[in-house]
Design a protein around this motif. Structure first.
Motif, PDB file in Angstrom:
ATOM      1  N   ALA A 104       4.708  10.886  34.331  1.00 25.04           N
ATOM      2  CA  ALA A 104       6.013  11.028  33.689  1.00 25.04           C
ATOM      3  C   ALA A 104       6.804  12.180  34.286  1.00 25.04           C
ATOM      4  N   LEU A 105       6.138  13.309  34.525  1.00 28.84           N
ATOM      5  CA  LEU A 105       6.819  14.455  35.125  1.00 28.84           C
ATOM      6  C   LEU A 105       7.277  14.130  36.547  1.00 28.84           C
ATOM      7  N   ASP A 106       6.442  13.437  37.304  1.00 33.61           N
ATOM      8  CA  ASP A 106       6.816  13.044  38.668  1.00 33.61           C
ATOM      9  C   ASP A 106       8.020  12.109  38.668  1.00 33.61           C
ATOM     10  N   ALA A 107       8.108  11.238  37.642  1.00 32.32           N
ATOM     11  CA  ALA A 107       9.181  10.251  37.566  1.00 32.32           C
ATOM     12  C   ALA A 107      10.435  10.794  36.888  1.00 32.32           C
ATOM     13  N   GLY A 108      10.372  12.017  36.349  1.00 31.27           N
ATOM     14  CA  GLY A 108      11.517  12.556  35.622  1.00 31.27           C
ATOM     15  C   GLY A 108      11.760  11.875  34.295  1.00 31.27           C
ATOM     16  N   LEU A 109      10.704  11.317  33.695  1.00 32.27           N
ATOM     17  CA  LEU A 109      10.826  10.617  32.420  1.00 32.27           C
ATOM     18  C   LEU A 109      10.982  11.631  31.287  1.00 32.27           C
ATOM     19  N   PRO A 110      11.812  11.369  30.285  1.00 26.93           N
ATOM     20  CA  PRO A 110      11.862  12.258  29.119  1.00 26.93           C
ATOM     21  C   PRO A 110      10.497  12.313  28.433  1.00 26.93           C
ATOM     22  N   VAL A 111      10.074  13.522  28.072  1.00 32.55           N
ATOM     23  CA  VAL A 111       8.747  13.748  27.496  1.00 32.55           C
ATOM     24  C   VAL A 111       8.864  14.619  26.256  1.00 32.55           C
ATOM     25  N   LEU A 112       8.124  14.242  25.204  1.00 37.89           N
ATOM     26  CA  LEU A 112       7.967  15.076  24.021  1.00 37.89           C
ATOM     27  C   LEU A 112       6.484  15.180  23.715  1.00 37.89           C
ATOM     28  N   GLY A 113       5.924  16.369  23.819  1.00 39.79           N
ATOM     29  CA  GLY A 113       4.536  16.613  23.456  1.00 39.79           C
ATOM     30  C   GLY A 113       4.473  17.230  22.073  1.00 39.79           C
ATOM     31  N   ILE A 114       3.638  16.676  21.207  1.00 35.03           N
ATOM     32  CA  ILE A 114       3.541  17.130  19.816  1.00 35.03           C
ATOM     33  C   ILE A 114       2.158  17.727  19.577  1.00 35.03           C
ATOM     34  N   CYS A 115       2.112  18.991  19.190  1.00 34.46           N
ATOM     35  CA  CYS A 115       0.889  19.727  18.871  1.00 34.46           C
ATOM     36  C   CYS A 115      -0.097  19.672  20.047  1.00 34.46           C
ATOM     37  N   ARG A 116      -1.149  18.892  19.982  1.00 33.12           N
ATOM     38  CA  ARG A 116      -2.034  18.718  21.133  1.00 33.12           C
ATOM     39  C   ARG A 116      -1.225  18.343  22.366  1.00 33.12           C
ATOM     40  N   GLY A 117      -0.177  17.522  22.179  1.00 32.22           N
ATOM     41  CA  GLY A 117       0.646  17.098  23.303  1.00 32.22           C
ATOM     42  C   GLY A 117       1.328  18.251  23.993  1.00 32.22           C
ATOM     43  N   MET A 118       1.790  19.245  23.249  1.00 30.86           N
ATOM     44  CA  MET A 118       2.366  20.449  23.858  1.00 30.86           C
ATOM     45  C   MET A 118       1.291  21.225  24.606  1.00 30.86           C
ATOM     46  N   GLN A 119       0.109  21.356  23.996  1.00 31.20           N
ATOM     47  CA  GLN A 119      -0.977  22.084  24.639  1.00 31.20           C
ATOM     48  C   GLN A 119      -1.388  21.410  25.948  1.00 31.20           C
ATOM     49  N   LEU A 120      -1.470  20.072  25.937  1.00 32.52           N
ATOM     50  CA  LEU A 120      -1.848  19.364  27.153  1.00 32.52           C
ATOM     51  C   LEU A 120      -0.764  19.505  28.222  1.00 32.52           C
ATOM     52  N   LEU A 121       0.507  19.459  27.822  1.00 36.25           N
ATOM     53  CA  LEU A 121       1.590  19.685  28.779  1.00 36.25           C
ATOM     54  C   LEU A 121       1.413  21.038  29.457  1.00 36.25           C
ATOM     55  N   ASN A 122       1.096  22.052  28.687  1.00 41.27           N
ATOM     56  CA  ASN A 122       0.883  23.381  29.262  1.00 41.27           C
ATOM     57  C   ASN A 122      -0.298  23.387  30.229  1.00 41.27           C
ATOM     58  N   VAL A 124      -1.591  20.760  31.882  1.00 42.84           N
ATOM     59  CA  VAL A 124      -1.244  19.961  33.064  1.00 42.84           C
ATOM     60  C   VAL A 124      -0.401  20.782  34.045  1.00 42.84           C
ATOM     61  N   CYS A 125       0.418  21.690  33.506  1.00 44.11           N
ATOM     62  CA  CYS A 125       1.260  22.531  34.354  1.00 44.11           C
ATOM     63  C   CYS A 125       0.541  23.805  34.816  1.00 44.11           C
ATOM     64  N   GLY A 126      -0.773  23.880  34.563  1.00 44.42           N
ATOM     65  CA  GLY A 126      -1.565  24.994  35.070  1.00 44.42           C
ATOM     66  C   GLY A 126      -1.767  26.135  34.101  1.00 44.42           C
ATOM     67  N   GLY A 127      -1.365  25.969  32.836  1.00 44.67           N
ATOM     68  CA  GLY A 127      -1.526  27.015  31.844  1.00 44.67           C
ATOM     69  C   GLY A 127      -2.871  26.957  31.142  1.00 44.67           C
ATOM     70  N   THR A 128      -3.074  27.887  30.228  1.00 46.63           N
ATOM     71  CA  THR A 128      -4.324  27.967  29.474  1.00 46.63           C
ATOM     72  C   THR A 128      -4.014  28.028  27.978  1.00 46.63           C
ATOM     73  N   LEU A 129      -5.071  27.909  27.164  1.00 46.71           N
ATOM     74  CA  LEU A 129      -4.921  27.880  25.713  1.00 46.71           C
ATOM     75  C   LEU A 129      -5.748  28.962  25.036  1.00 46.71           C
ATOM     76  N   LEU A 130      -5.243  29.431  23.904  1.00 47.20           N
ATOM     77  CA  LEU A 130      -6.043  30.195  22.951  1.00 47.20           C
ATOM     78  C   LEU A 130      -6.835  29.182  22.143  1.00 47.20           C
ATOM     79  N   GLN A 131      -8.151  29.265  22.188  1.00 47.85           N
ATOM     80  CA  GLN A 131      -8.944  28.199  21.584  1.00 47.85           C
ATOM     81  C   GLN A 131      -9.107  28.310  20.067  1.00 47.85           C
ATOM     82  N   HIS A 132      -8.903  29.493  19.510  1.00 45.65           N
ATOM     83  CA  HIS A 132      -8.974  29.613  18.042  1.00 45.65           C
ATOM     84  C   HIS A 132      -7.973  30.679  17.619  1.00 45.65           C
ATOM     85  N   LEU A 133      -6.797  30.235  17.253  1.00 45.49           N
ATOM     86  CA  LEU A 133      -5.671  31.117  16.980  1.00 45.49           C
ATOM     87  C   LEU A 133      -5.960  32.157  15.885  1.00 45.49           C
ATOM     88  N   PRO A 134      -6.697  31.833  14.817  1.00 44.90           N
ATOM     89  CA  PRO A 134      -6.975  32.858  13.804  1.00 44.90           C
ATOM     90  C   PRO A 134      -7.655  34.106  14.373  1.00 44.90           C
TER      91      PRO A 134
END
Length: 240
Positions: A104-122, A124-134
């Motif tokens: 989708a990113l390669d094709a320029g498609l509109p994308v909305l990532g929700i919760c896990r979807g935002m984390q996966l977007l990050n 995929v773009c080479g970012g990392t996650l805090l695994q337990h926010l508390p």
């Protein structure tokens, strides 16, 4: 009548039970996801996990992509050891949604990532996650009580795409997550924050948005309406 833009939504494949079936592998998605797409004027199409090589074909047949919420992402995908509180149980989904997002990113498609979807977007773009926010913020305010969504305010960043769609100083949102963005992925910028400093939205080129909250659990359709509107305009501009 102008055709509705086709909005693809990723799904789970999980063991479920109903009727005469005690256990059966089932494609699952909360009803609110297609409901908000439909309410915003889109045609919802579900995208169950498939082989990664078919992702570009799937993306070519839709006008926008929604990556839905769900279980934790395997931390090996961002080079981390697993935290004791991490529940990463859907490797097929991880692989499929990663391939969908890249296509989708390669094709320029509109994308909305929700919760896990935002984390996966990050990720995929080479970012990392805090695994337990508390562990970081010292409270459970991002997680609702059992079987419910919590609520808390987020502050959209003025001048961003999210800030333009949600121009209030603070927006109250439905929330249910224990992980969050740590190192930001390449090409992404932060477009909303929580009061405790948690990244609540990111965005990239074109219409690429990730939100840590669950807009499908509320009655604010502005993000989904903008996604559908952008998808319709893109579809109308593509020959054939």
């Amino acid at each position: 009548m102008t055709p509705r833009p086709v909005i693809g939504i990723s799904t789970h494949v999980l063991e479920a039970a109903w009727g005469r079936w005690d256990t059966i592998r089932t494609v699952l998605l909360g009803e609110r996801y297609p409901a908000v797409v439909q309410a915003a004027g889109g045609l919802a199409v579900l995208l169950p996990p498939d082989a990664a090589e078919h992702a570009a074909d799937a993306v070519a047949r839709i006008d926008a992509l929604v990556i839905a919420g769900g279980s934790d992402i395997d931390p090996a995908r961002y080079g981390a050891a697993r935290h004791p509180e991490t529940v990463a149980s859907e490797p097929e989904r991880d692989a499929w949604e990663t391939a969908l997002l890249r296509a989708a990113l390669d094709a320029g498609l509109p994308v909305l990532g929700i919760c896990r979807g935002m984390q996966l977007l990050n990720v995929v773009c080479g970012g990392t996650l805090l695994q337990h926010l508390p562990d970081v913020v010292g409270h459970l305010g991002h997680v609702g009580a059992a079987d419910t969504y919590g609520r808390h305010p987020v502050r959209p960043v003025p001048g961003t795409l999210v800030g333009g769609l949600l121009p209030e100083a603070w927006v109250d949102v439905p929330t249910f997550h224990h992980q969050a963005v740590d190192r930001l992925g390449e090409g992404l910028s932060v477009s909303a924050w929580a009061e405790d400093g948690t990244v609540e939205a990111v965005e990239g080129a074109g219409f690429t948005i990730g939100v840590q909250w669950h807009p499908e659990q509320g009655d604010d359709l502005r993000l989904m309406t903008a996604l559908v509107r952008t998808a319709a305009a893109r579809a109308a501009a593509v020959p054939g």
